[in-house]
Scaffold this motif. Sequence first.
Motif, PDB file in Angstrom:
ATOM      1  N   ASN A 225       0.816  -1.233   0.086  1.00 30.49           N
ATOM      2  CA  ASN A 225      -0.090   0.089   0.078  1.00 30.49           C
ATOM      3  C   ASN A 225       0.758   1.228   0.147  1.00 30.49           C
ATOM      4  OD1 ASN A 225      -2.551  -1.509  -0.107  1.00 30.49           O
ATOM      5  ND2 ASN A 225      -2.400  -1.177   2.244  1.00 30.49           N
ATOM      6  N   GLY A 226       1.778   1.235   0.794  1.00 27.79           N
ATOM      7  CA  GLY A 226       2.849   2.284   0.631  1.00 27.79           C
ATOM      8  C   GLY A 226       3.507   2.952  -0.451  1.00 27.79           C
ATOM      9  N   ILE A 227       3.572   1.984  -1.440  1.00 28.49           N
ATOM     10  CA  ILE A 227       4.217   2.016  -2.900  1.00 28.49           C
ATOM     11  C   ILE A 227       3.344   3.289  -3.288  1.00 28.49           C
ATOM     12  CG2 ILE A 227       4.705   1.362  -5.182  1.00 28.49           C
ATOM     13  CD1 ILE A 227       5.084  -1.351  -3.826  1.00 28.49           C
ATOM     14  N   VAL A 228       1.863   3.150  -3.317  1.00 29.48           N
ATOM     15  CA  VAL A 228       1.310   4.275  -3.968  1.00 29.48           C
ATOM     16  C   VAL A 228       0.980   5.322  -2.707  1.00 29.48           C
ATOM     17  CG1 VAL A 228      -0.966   4.729  -4.691  1.00 29.48           C
ATOM     18  CG2 VAL A 228       0.197   2.623  -5.435  1.00 29.48           C
ATOM     19  N   GLY A 229       0.391   4.834  -1.677  1.00 29.95           N
ATOM     20  CA  GLY A 229      -0.139   5.799  -0.762  1.00 29.95           C
ATOM     21  C   GLY A 229       1.067   6.763  -0.180  1.00 29.95           C
ATOM     22  N   ALA A 230       2.208   6.408  -0.130  1.00 34.41           N
ATOM     23  CA  ALA A 230       3.510   7.152   0.384  1.00 34.41           C
ATOM     24  C   ALA A 230       3.586   8.364  -0.518  1.00 34.41           C
ATOM     25  CB  ALA A 230       4.555   6.557   0.298  1.00 34.41           C
ATOM     26  N   ILE A 231       2.914   8.396  -1.762  1.00 35.32           N
ATOM     27  CA  ILE A 231       3.129   9.521  -2.753  1.00 35.32           C
ATOM     28  C   ILE A 231       2.292  10.640  -2.048  1.00 35.32           C
ATOM     29  CG2 ILE A 231       2.545  10.501  -4.856  1.00 35.32           C
ATOM     30  CD1 ILE A 231       3.613   7.833  -6.037  1.00 35.32           C
ATOM     31  N   GLY A 232       1.050  10.179  -1.754  1.00 34.01           N
ATOM     32  CA  GLY A 232      -0.063  11.031  -1.207  1.00 34.01           C
ATOM     33  C   GLY A 232       0.414  11.572   0.374  1.00 34.01           C
ATOM     34  N   ALA A 233       1.129  10.925   1.192  1.00 37.18           N
ATOM     35  CA  ALA A 233       1.652  11.198   2.149  1.00 37.18           C
ATOM     36  C   ALA A 233       2.894  11.987   2.134  1.00 37.18           C
ATOM     37  CB  ALA A 233       2.048  10.010   3.067  1.00 37.18           C
ATOM     38  N   GLU A 234       3.605  12.111   1.207  1.00 35.90           N
ATOM     39  CA  GLU A 234       4.872  12.955   0.974  1.00 35.90           C
ATOM     40  C   GLU A 234       4.256  14.269   0.655  1.00 35.90           C
ATOM     41  OE1 GLU A 234       7.498  10.965  -1.819  1.00 35.90           O
ATOM     42  OE2 GLU A 234       7.985   9.277  -0.612  1.00 35.90           O
ATOM     43  N   GLY A 262       2.678   4.290   8.493  1.00 38.55           N
ATOM     44  CA  GLY A 262       3.936   3.746   8.848  1.00 38.55           C
ATOM     45  C   GLY A 262       4.914   3.795   7.700  1.00 38.55           C
ATOM     46  N   ALA A 263       4.443   4.259   6.480  1.00 36.65           N
ATOM     47  CA  ALA A 263       5.565   4.269   5.297  1.00 36.65           C
ATOM     48  C   ALA A 263       6.504   5.289   5.328  1.00 36.65           C
ATOM     49  CB  ALA A 263       4.639   4.404   4.126  1.00 36.65           C
ATOM     50  N   PHE A 264       7.636   4.818   5.121  1.00 34.62           N
ATOM     51  CA  PHE A 264       8.833   5.762   5.240  1.00 34.62           C
ATOM     52  C   PHE A 264       9.036   6.576   3.924  1.00 34.62           C
ATOM     53  CE2 PHE A 264      10.062   1.555   7.176  1.00 34.62           C
ATOM     54  CZ  PHE A 264       9.858   2.061   8.488  1.00 34.62           C
ATOM     55  N   SER A 265       8.704   6.112   2.772  1.00 37.31           N
ATOM     56  CA  SER A 265       8.515   6.827   1.504  1.00 37.31           C
ATOM     57  C   SER A 265       8.313   5.785   0.481  1.00 37.31           C
ATOM     58  CB  SER A 265       9.882   7.255   0.911  1.00 37.31           C
ATOM     59  OG  SER A 265      10.826   6.204   0.727  1.00 37.31           O
ATOM     60  N   TRP A 266       7.616   6.055  -0.841  1.00 42.76           N
ATOM     61  CA  TRP A 266       7.162   5.306  -1.653  1.00 42.76           C
ATOM     62  C   TRP A 266       8.177   4.305  -2.209  1.00 42.76           C
ATOM     63  CZ3 TRP A 266       9.145   4.447  -6.623  1.00 42.76           C
ATOM     64  CH2 TRP A 266       9.809   5.409  -7.079  1.00 42.76           C
TER      65      TRP A 266
END
Length: 294
Positions: A225-234, A262-266
């Motif tokens: 999920n973080g592969i995509v979601g972290a772009i929004g979080a970033e 919990g994502a660090f980055s994408w």
Amino acid sequence: MGNLIKAEFRKTLSLKMWWALMIPAVVFAFLFAMGWGAVTNDFSDFLGSRDTRELTDALGIQTGVLPVGLLALGHGINIGTIFPIIFGVFALAGEYTKKTITTTFLTAPNRVSALTAKMITYIAWGAVYGLIISAAASLGTVLTVSSARLPTAGQWLGMFGAGVLATVLATLFGIGVGAVWRSVVGSVVTLIIWMLVIENVLVFLAYGWGKITWLGGVLPNGTVNGIVGAIGAEAFGAAGVKVPGLDSETSWFLQFAAGAPGAFSWWASALIFLAWTMLFFGAGWAVNQKRDIT
């Protein structure tokens, strides 16, 4: 190798599974993007005026132009990614269930060639799933998010690329789990329960009891999920490079809103999920080199 890849494509297209899973993937991606789009379109109220003001001041943008469409788009793509995983399970576990694995292995020069052809074929299928799921999530986002809050062209392109990467790895992950388990039902049920229930419960409990914010960034569901979601979080300063003054609770909340708690980055999420994929795919590859097929 070319003939083996053609055979894999013909085998897949002769079955209904590829489109039977594509339909719910599109529907869920569209509906989740619409639902989250409707919620996040009024993100100022959703976050709270004080947090919103601090966040927008730190980012140097106006509240009305927060790119909340990224959050809706991320959730839509992420929910759709579960279906390529299931599709991948059928790649090898399905052949064991239907007793066609004997023909597959005996008609190939060796098992390495057969498994390589299957891997290449399902990488392509994963990319197809990623493009279609991303398109469905994009439609749901456009219908519910105001134009000023939609992603930029670059962000949209990045989300599409991340979506394709996530679904390709997810498909290979499913192949690996199915190859190890050799049971379609067992693999699918276990994956759904783990990825949609158990892992999410663990992430919430870890945050609620011990303020552990990183657990979702290392577990399989959280990393895919973080592969995509972290772009929004970033985009909100909640992953990757941190925004000064953004406290950990608001940061974790924004990550959750983006679908990547919990994502660090994408790219870190991609590397960690790649490790999970290679672990299961490698294990499945190894056990199928010597497994009895009679």
